[in-house]
Write a protein that holds these residues in place. Structure first.
Motif: not given
Length: 86
Positions: A20-25, A27-36, A40-44
């Motif tokens: 997984s990689v993360f973009r922390i936007e 203190e209370t939000a981030f996006s994650e791209v997960q390799r499955i 690849f899937a994106v989660f907000h």
């Protein structure tokens, strides 16, 4: 440095196991791209609870070695793979 100044965001992190990689936007939000597998899937994620906020703080500190710093270009490569039509 422990101050949470808005200009620090976005911050980019990745899991040391490369799943997984993360973009922390904020203190209370981030996006994650997960390799499955080969996909690849994106989660907000919005942190609504204290434990979720602690997770973001842990990611920012990257103290235990399981989370590593990364740059925006690397995150963008993963994001592009996730957004490609299947």
């Amino acid at each position: 440095e422990n101050s949470m100044r808005p200009e620090r965001f976005p911050v980019y992190r990745k899991l040391a196991n490369a799943h997984s990689v993360f973009r922390i936007e904020s203190e209370t939000a981030f996006s994650e791209v997960q390799r499955i597998g080969g996909r690849f899937a994106v989660f907000h994620i919005k942190a609504h609870t204290y434990p979720e906020r602690l997770r973001i703080m842990d990611m920012l500190e990257a103290a235990d070695g399981s989370i590593l710093p990364m740059d925006q270009a690397e995150f963008d490569v993963w994001l592009a793979k996730a957004q490609r039509p299947v």
